[in-house]
Motif scaffolding. Sequence first.
Motif, short mmCIF file in Angstrom:
data_model
loop_
_atom_site.label_atom_id
_atom_site.label_comp_id
_atom_site.label_asym_id
_atom_site.label_seq_id
_atom_site.Cartn_x
_atom_site.Cartn_y
_atom_site.Cartn_z
N ASP A 128 0.56 -1.40 -0.07
CA ASP A 128 0.32 -0.61 0.17
C ASP A 128 0.81 1.08 0.44
OD1 ASP A 128 0.42 -0.45 3.02
OD2 ASP A 128 -0.66 0.75 3.51
N PHE A 129 2.56 1.49 -0.15
CA PHE A 129 2.83 2.50 -0.53
C PHE A 129 2.76 3.12 -1.29
CE2 PHE A 129 7.22 3.98 -1.17
CZ PHE A 129 7.27 5.06 -0.66
N ASP A 130 3.03 4.60 -1.44
CA ASP A 130 2.71 4.85 -2.63
C ASP A 130 3.80 5.15 -3.89
OD1 ASP A 130 1.95 6.98 -4.62
OD2 ASP A 130 1.17 8.05 -3.12
N PHE A 131 4.47 3.49 -4.02
CA PHE A 131 5.48 3.96 -5.26
C PHE A 131 5.44 5.03 -6.18
CE2 PHE A 131 5.81 -0.13 -4.08
CZ PHE A 131 6.93 -0.29 -3.21
N ARG A 132 4.45 6.19 -6.38
CA ARG A 132 4.78 7.05 -7.09
C ARG A 132 5.96 8.17 -7.72
NH1 ARG A 132 -1.85 8.77 -6.68
NH2 ARG A 132 -1.15 8.49 -5.20
N ASN A 133 6.20 8.61 -9.02
CA ASN A 133 7.41 10.09 -8.38
C ASN A 133 8.57 9.25 -8.14
OD1 ASN A 133 8.59 12.05 -9.77
ND2 ASN A 133 8.17 13.40 -7.82
N GLY A 134 8.59 7.69 -7.57
CA GLY A 134 9.47 7.66 -6.44
C GLY A 134 10.97 7.24 -7.39
N SER A 135 12.16 7.50 -6.60
CA SER A 135 13.98 7.31 -7.04
C SER A 135 13.64 5.37 -7.12
CB SER A 135 14.60 7.72 -6.90
OG SER A 135 15.73 7.71 -6.35
N ILE A 136 14.01 4.82 -8.27
CA ILE A 136 14.80 3.85 -7.52
C ILE A 136 15.55 3.99 -7.60
CG2 ILE A 136 15.10 1.12 -8.87
CD1 ILE A 136 12.38 1.89 -9.00
N GLY A 137 17.01 4.34 -7.55
CA GLY A 137 18.02 4.39 -6.50
C GLY A 137 17.87 4.87 -5.08
N ASN A 138 16.84 5.39 -4.69
CA ASN A 138 16.12 6.00 -3.34
C ASN A 138 15.77 5.04 -3.14
OD1 ASN A 138 17.20 8.59 -3.70
ND2 ASN A 138 15.01 9.36 -2.69
N PHE A 139 15.14 3.73 -3.53
CA PHE A 139 14.63 2.16 -3.01
C PHE A 139 15.56 1.30 -2.66
CE2 PHE A 139 10.23 3.54 -5.60
CZ PHE A 139 9.91 4.32 -4.38
N ILE A 140 16.43 1.08 -4.08
CA ILE A 140 17.73 0.73 -3.30
C ILE A 140 18.70 1.16 -2.36
CG2 ILE A 140 20.03 -0.40 -4.32
CD1 ILE A 140 18.45 0.28 -7.20
N LEU A 141 19.07 2.39 -1.94
CA LEU A 141 19.51 2.99 -0.94
C LEU A 141 18.88 2.15 0.50
CD1 LEU A 141 22.64 3.89 -0.44
CD2 LEU A 141 21.06 5.89 -0.43
N ALA A 142 17.51 2.49 0.13
CA ALA A 142 16.86 2.11 1.66
C ALA A 142 16.98 1.00 2.30
CB ALA A 142 15.70 3.24 1.58
N GLY A 143 16.69 0.06 1.06
CA GLY A 143 16.85 -0.90 1.25
C GLY A 143 18.16 -2.06 1.52
N ALA A 144 19.53 -0.86 1.33
CA ALA A 144 20.12 -1.72 1.00
C ALA A 144 20.37 -1.10 2.95
CB ALA A 144 21.33 -1.09 0.36
N THR A 145 20.33 -0.06 3.18
CA THR A 145 19.97 0.45 5.02
C THR A 145 19.71 -0.48 5.99
OG1 THR A 145 20.54 2.76 4.35
CG2 THR A 145 19.57 2.66 6.36
N LEU A 146 18.42 -0.53 5.41
CA LEU A 146 17.32 -1.65 6.05
C LEU A 146 18.16 -3.38 6.26
CD1 LEU A 146 14.02 -0.88 4.46
CD2 LEU A 146 14.50 -0.90 7.03
N ALA A 147 18.75 -3.96 4.81
CA ALA A 147 19.42 -5.22 5.10
C ALA A 147 20.36 -4.83 6.10
CB ALA A 147 19.46 -4.98 3.44
N HIS A 148 21.29 -3.88 5.97
CA HIS A 148 22.18 -4.04 7.24
C HIS A 148 22.31 -2.75 8.16
CE1 HIS A 148 25.03 -5.71 3.65
NE2 HIS A 148 24.37 -4.37 2.99
N ASN A 149 20.48 -3.70 9.44
CA ASN A 149 19.99 -3.10 9.83
C ASN A 149 20.77 -1.47 9.97
OD1 ASN A 149 20.30 -5.78 11.33
ND2 ASN A 149 22.68 -5.49 11.22
N GLY A 150 20.19 -1.11 9.09
CA GLY A 150 19.96 0.27 9.48
C GLY A 150 20.48 1.11 9.73
N ASP A 151 22.34 0.35 8.90
CA ASP A 151 23.72 1.98 9.11
C ASP A 151 23.55 2.10 7.31
OD1 ASP A 151 26.09 1.99 8.93
OD2 ASP A 151 27.06 0.01 10.44
N VAL A 152 23.43 3.45 7.77
CA VAL A 152 23.49 3.84 6.08
C VAL A 152 25.23 3.83 5.91
CG1 VAL A 152 22.90 6.13 5.06
CG2 VAL A 152 21.10 5.01 6.98
#
Length: 376
Positions: A128-152
Amino acid sequence: MKRIVLFSGGSACRAINIALCGKAQLTRIVPAWDSGGSSKIIRERIGLLAVGDLRQALMTMAHGEGRAGDVVKICNARLSSNLGKDEALSEFLFYSQGRHPLLERMEPGLRGAILNYLKTFSSTVGNDFDFRNGSIGNFILAGATLAHNGDVNTAVFVFRKLCSIEGDVWASSLDSDLTLSATLKNGKRVDRQDVITKLSEEDAKVGIAEIELSTASGTPPTANTAVIEALARADLIAFGPGSFYTSLLPHLHIAEIADALADVRCPRVWIGNVLQCRETTDRSLGDLLQGVEALWARVQPQQGRLLTHALENRVLFPFEKTVGAFSYLSHGPSSNETYEAITGEYEDAWSRGQHDGQAIANVLLDLASRQSATTK
């Protein structure tokens, strides 16, 4: 090569970043308080540090280093803004399920890493997230942060490896709950970075008196240790170009960064904008830099001046001249200058109102080299 640290927003110093690639060991320091666009939606949904400026700076670094391959093209992709939420989700799945042609032709390890980060992001935010106008790079970087225990920082390191980026890009703070606020000269308070950058014409005329960088918990903002380490090694530190009150000045409100800047002995250069903006309506560069030194005197009262140099674009018109809605930024008063002003024709010949990246890079490299020669 000289080690140059550049405080900036995500995009304003793009030409300078590109010009310095291959000629300096460059570190970009970007804001962690972005509250607009795709970053805003991600922050509100899962509480992560804003990743938009990090992603833009990383992509600029990749382009400058000649590494704008398929990964960079994917990371720069943005979903359609004129679709419904369901259609936007379908477009996102075209990427996250690996059906995009650029993803299909990547080597398996690289493709797998990107898809894993997109899957991690998707499973966290939900359908139900609103993906409109979203940046794929932002999604990848956010996913990487989540995958590494929130370590940006780890996510950025992995992101750099994905794109084969040599330059460093760090958020000035790792606090995920930073909010930027401004108080106008009439006492009105304006909250959030994205609102401050879009001041109404009336509020812009009133002008900003001061800004505040705060956390939701009320504790002081903390610095990213990677930034402190970069400052300690720097041969030159530059501020700008960029939005004065929302991209540049707030870094000085992080006490550990101010302390680190007080300890360095290399040149500290302010790169003046070519044009005014909503934040700096009717201000001169002299006005703004007096504000910088006034803030510095409050946060580091025993340290004297912050800036050693300021780059001023030479205004070639004897009358007020505008580019779009904004006037050229004038030099303003010079009687109280505590820095060396370096005036030059720094406007890009092809993009009015923008900097000539090579011209600025040449000055920065020269200052860094002169400092090294003096030190020796």
